[in-house]
Every structure is written in structure tokens, then in C-alpha cells.
Design a protein around this motif. Sequence first.
Motif, PDB file in Angstrom:
ATOM      1  N   ASP A 134       0.816  -1.220   0.000  1.00 35.39           N
ATOM      2  CA  ASP A 134       0.000   0.000   0.000  1.00 35.39           C
ATOM      3  C   ASP A 134       0.847   1.267   0.000  1.00 35.39           C
ATOM      4  OD1 ASP A 134       1.021  -0.356   2.464  1.00 35.39           O
ATOM      5  OD2 ASP A 134      -0.841  -0.050   3.583  1.00 35.39           O
ATOM      6  N   CYS A 135       2.079   1.175  -0.487  1.00 32.07           N
ATOM      7  CA  CYS A 135       2.918   2.376  -0.557  1.00 32.07           C
ATOM      8  C   CYS A 135       2.182   3.443  -1.375  1.00 32.07           C
ATOM      9  CB  CYS A 135       4.256   2.070  -1.230  1.00 32.07           C
ATOM     10  SG  CYS A 135       5.255   3.542  -1.486  1.00 32.07           S
ATOM     11  N   ARG A 136       2.092   4.654  -0.801  1.00 33.26           N
ATOM     12  CA  ARG A 136       1.368   5.725  -1.493  1.00 33.26           C
ATOM     13  C   ARG A 136       2.318   6.718  -2.149  1.00 33.26           C
ATOM     14  NH1 ARG A 136      -2.160   8.077   2.958  1.00 33.26           N
ATOM     15  NH2 ARG A 136      -2.973   9.405   1.308  1.00 33.26           N
ATOM     16  N   GLY A 137       3.576   6.347  -2.229  1.00 33.92           N
ATOM     17  CA  GLY A 137       4.512   7.206  -2.935  1.00 33.92           C
ATOM     18  C   GLY A 137       4.906   8.424  -2.136  1.00 33.92           C
ATOM     19  N   LEU A 138       5.260   9.487  -2.834  1.00 31.13           N
ATOM     20  CA  LEU A 138       5.739  10.703  -2.180  1.00 31.13           C
ATOM     21  C   LEU A 138       4.682  11.790  -2.203  1.00 31.13           C
ATOM     22  CD1 LEU A 138       9.326  10.779  -3.735  1.00 31.13           C
ATOM     23  CD2 LEU A 138       8.616   9.817  -1.539  1.00 31.13           C
ATOM     24  N   CYS A 139       4.664  12.605  -1.145  1.00 32.83           N
ATOM     25  CA  CYS A 139       3.719  13.717  -1.048  1.00 32.83           C
ATOM     26  C   CYS A 139       4.039  14.751  -2.124  1.00 32.83           C
ATOM     27  CB  CYS A 139       3.823  14.342   0.338  1.00 32.83           C
ATOM     28  SG  CYS A 139       2.908  15.882   0.502  1.00 32.83           S
ATOM     29  N   SER A 140       3.035  15.220  -2.826  1.00 28.67           N
ATOM     30  CA  SER A 140       3.283  16.170  -3.913  1.00 28.67           C
ATOM     31  C   SER A 140       3.605  17.567  -3.381  1.00 28.67           C
ATOM     32  CB  SER A 140       2.076  16.225  -4.852  1.00 28.67           C
ATOM     33  OG  SER A 140       0.918  16.534  -4.110  1.00 28.67           O
ATOM     34  N   SER A 141       3.308  17.812  -2.085  1.00 32.05           N
ATOM     35  CA  SER A 141       3.633  19.137  -1.528  1.00 32.05           C
ATOM     36  C   SER A 141       5.038  19.175  -0.944  1.00 32.05           C
ATOM     37  CB  SER A 141       2.650  19.523  -0.422  1.00 32.05           C
ATOM     38  OG  SER A 141       1.353  19.184  -0.790  1.00 32.05           O
ATOM     39  N   CYS A 142       5.355  18.204  -0.064  1.00 37.76           N
ATOM     40  CA  CYS A 142       6.636  18.285   0.642  1.00 37.76           C
ATOM     41  C   CYS A 142       7.673  17.285   0.137  1.00 37.76           C
ATOM     42  CB  CYS A 142       6.427  18.086   2.142  1.00 37.76           C
ATOM     43  SG  CYS A 142       5.990  16.388   2.569  1.00 37.76           S
ATOM     44  N   GLY A 143       7.256  16.316  -0.658  1.00 34.65           N
ATOM     45  CA  GLY A 143       8.214  15.361  -1.200  1.00 34.65           C
ATOM     46  C   GLY A 143       8.564  14.226  -0.263  1.00 34.65           C
ATOM     47  N   ASN A 144       7.976  14.234   0.947  1.00 35.10           N
ATOM     48  CA  ASN A 144       8.236  13.130   1.864  1.00 35.10           C
ATOM     49  C   ASN A 144       7.358  11.934   1.530  1.00 35.10           C
ATOM     50  OD1 ASN A 144      10.224  14.312   3.507  1.00 35.10           O
ATOM     51  ND2 ASN A 144       8.665  15.405   4.700  1.00 35.10           N
ATOM     52  N   LYS A 145       7.774  10.807   2.085  1.00 34.13           N
ATOM     53  CA  LYS A 145       7.008   9.601   1.892  1.00 34.13           C
ATOM     54  C   LYS A 145       5.686   9.715   2.656  1.00 34.13           C
ATOM     55  CE  LYS A 145       7.483   4.717   2.540  1.00 34.13           C
ATOM     56  NZ  LYS A 145       8.226   3.621   3.115  1.00 34.13           N
ATOM     57  N   ILE A 146       4.570   9.361   2.028  1.00 38.44           N
ATOM     58  CA  ILE A 146       3.267   9.521   2.672  1.00 38.44           C
ATOM     59  C   ILE A 146       2.947   8.359   3.609  1.00 38.44           C
ATOM     60  CG2 ILE A 146       0.781   9.795   2.298  1.00 38.44           C
ATOM     61  CD1 ILE A 146       1.510  10.959  -0.473  1.00 38.44           C
ATOM     62  N   SER A 147       3.242   7.135   3.193  1.00 33.18           N
ATOM     63  CA  SER A 147       2.944   5.969   4.029  1.00 33.18           C
ATOM     64  C   SER A 147       3.847   5.944   5.253  1.00 33.18           C
ATOM     65  CB  SER A 147       3.146   4.673   3.248  1.00 33.18           C
ATOM     66  OG  SER A 147       2.591   4.787   1.973  1.00 33.18           O
ATOM     67  N   GLY A 148       3.528   5.075   6.190  1.00 35.05           N
ATOM     68  CA  GLY A 148       4.349   4.926   7.392  1.00 35.05           C
ATOM     69  C   GLY A 148       4.190   6.122   8.297  1.00 35.05           C
ATOM     70  N   SER A 149       5.311   6.736   8.726  1.00 35.06           N
ATOM     71  CA  SER A 149       5.225   7.873   9.640  1.00 35.06           C
ATOM     72  C   SER A 149       4.594   9.086   8.947  1.00 35.06           C
ATOM     73  CB  SER A 149       6.613   8.219  10.188  1.00 35.06           C
ATOM     74  OG  SER A 149       7.520   8.383   9.128  1.00 35.06           O
ATOM     75  N   GLY A 150       4.618   9.087   7.618  1.00 34.59           N
ATOM     76  CA  GLY A 150       3.922  10.112   6.852  1.00 34.59           C
ATOM     77  C   GLY A 150       4.615  11.452   6.841  1.00 34.59           C
ATOM     78  N   CYS A 151       3.918  12.456   6.341  1.00 38.30           N
ATOM     79  CA  CYS A 151       4.466  13.805   6.299  1.00 38.30           C
ATOM     80  C   CYS A 151       3.540  14.710   7.103  1.00 38.30           C
ATOM     81  CB  CYS A 151       4.588  14.295   4.857  1.00 38.30           C
ATOM     82  SG  CYS A 151       3.002  14.525   4.047  1.00 38.30           S
TER      83      CYS A 151
END
Length: 173
Positions: A134-151
Motif C-alpha cells: 500500500d505504498c502511497r509514494g511521495l507527497c506532492s507538496s513536501c516530497g516526503n514519503k506519505i505511508s508509514g510515519s507520513g508527512c
Amino acid sequence: MKLDIISIIKNIGASIRFDITDRLDVLDSGIGTVEFTGPVTVKGTATSFNRMIEVKGEAQVSYRTFCDRCGEALERSLTVPFNENIIERDEDDQDTAMEDDDRFTFTGHYIDLGRIAADAILLNLPMQHLCSEDCRGLCSSCGNKISGSGCDCEESQVTDPRLESLKGYFKNK
Ligand SMILES: [Zn+2]
Ligand SMILES: [Zn+2]
């Protein structure tokens, strides 16, 4: 990675077990973003038939690659089964049509397990690698990874890329 089959070659029905770990030159360059990190372990049985050796078992290798969505480095290991019939080829048969033949052959009393293992590995390497289903890739605003600890971005800012064009459409109305 040669297997000596002298003990079974003249003995139809006889088989030997093998368990060999060795580096395979053919895998040294890797493939795409996949970098093979260790030697290949090949385990199985070779059984003698009339001018043919059946080689059955599995090959195991570990490799490094990246998640296709978020780019996180991944360490994976791959175990693939193989089951090949290796046809005996006469020494003086070299220049015949056998050259174009895709089948595995052997001459003398050695079988090249390396070629069989490399073929099985390259054929069965996954086309896609994800750090998690279920990896959701990178946040389009901050570039951090969305899944897991998130942004830290607001959930509302995080949009499914498939909805992104739709959002633009409504904004421009
Ligand atoms: Zn990922
Ligand atoms: Zn973010």
C-alpha cells in the motif's frame, strides 16, 4: 558453476543431489535498477536418462533495488524453481544447427548449473518492486514519503495523482 555428473552419466535412473553457492558473472551487471548483492545458491537433483540429464531444484539470490513509488532502498531475496532437461551433445556437433537451439546441452561430464540458474532468475525477477503493497509514494507538496510515519502536510493537500487533473479542472471553472 559446474556440476560433475560422471557418477550418474552412464547409469540411467541414477541421481545426485547438489547444493552449490557461487557468484555468477552474468548477474554482475544487474538488470534495470536491480543490483544482485550476493552469490547464487543452487540446490536440487540431477537425474540421468538416456543422453539426457534432468536438473530440478531452485536458485536463490539476494538483490538491492528501489521502491517504484517512493524510491526507498529495498533488500530482497528471490527463490525460483527450475526444471530443465539437459541434452547430451556430441563434441563434434559444435557447428550444426544446435547452435541456434535454445535448449540446454552438455558435452563431457559437466553441466553448467550457472546458466540454468541465471536464466531462471532473470526470467522470474519481479517487474515491479514496492516497499509495501500500500505504498502511497511521495507527497506532492513536501516530497516526503506519505505511508508509514507520513508527512506533516494536511491530509487535504495530499491528493491521489489520478484526481490531480480533476482538481485543476474544478479550480479553473
Ligand atoms: Zn514505497
Ligand atoms: Zn507532505
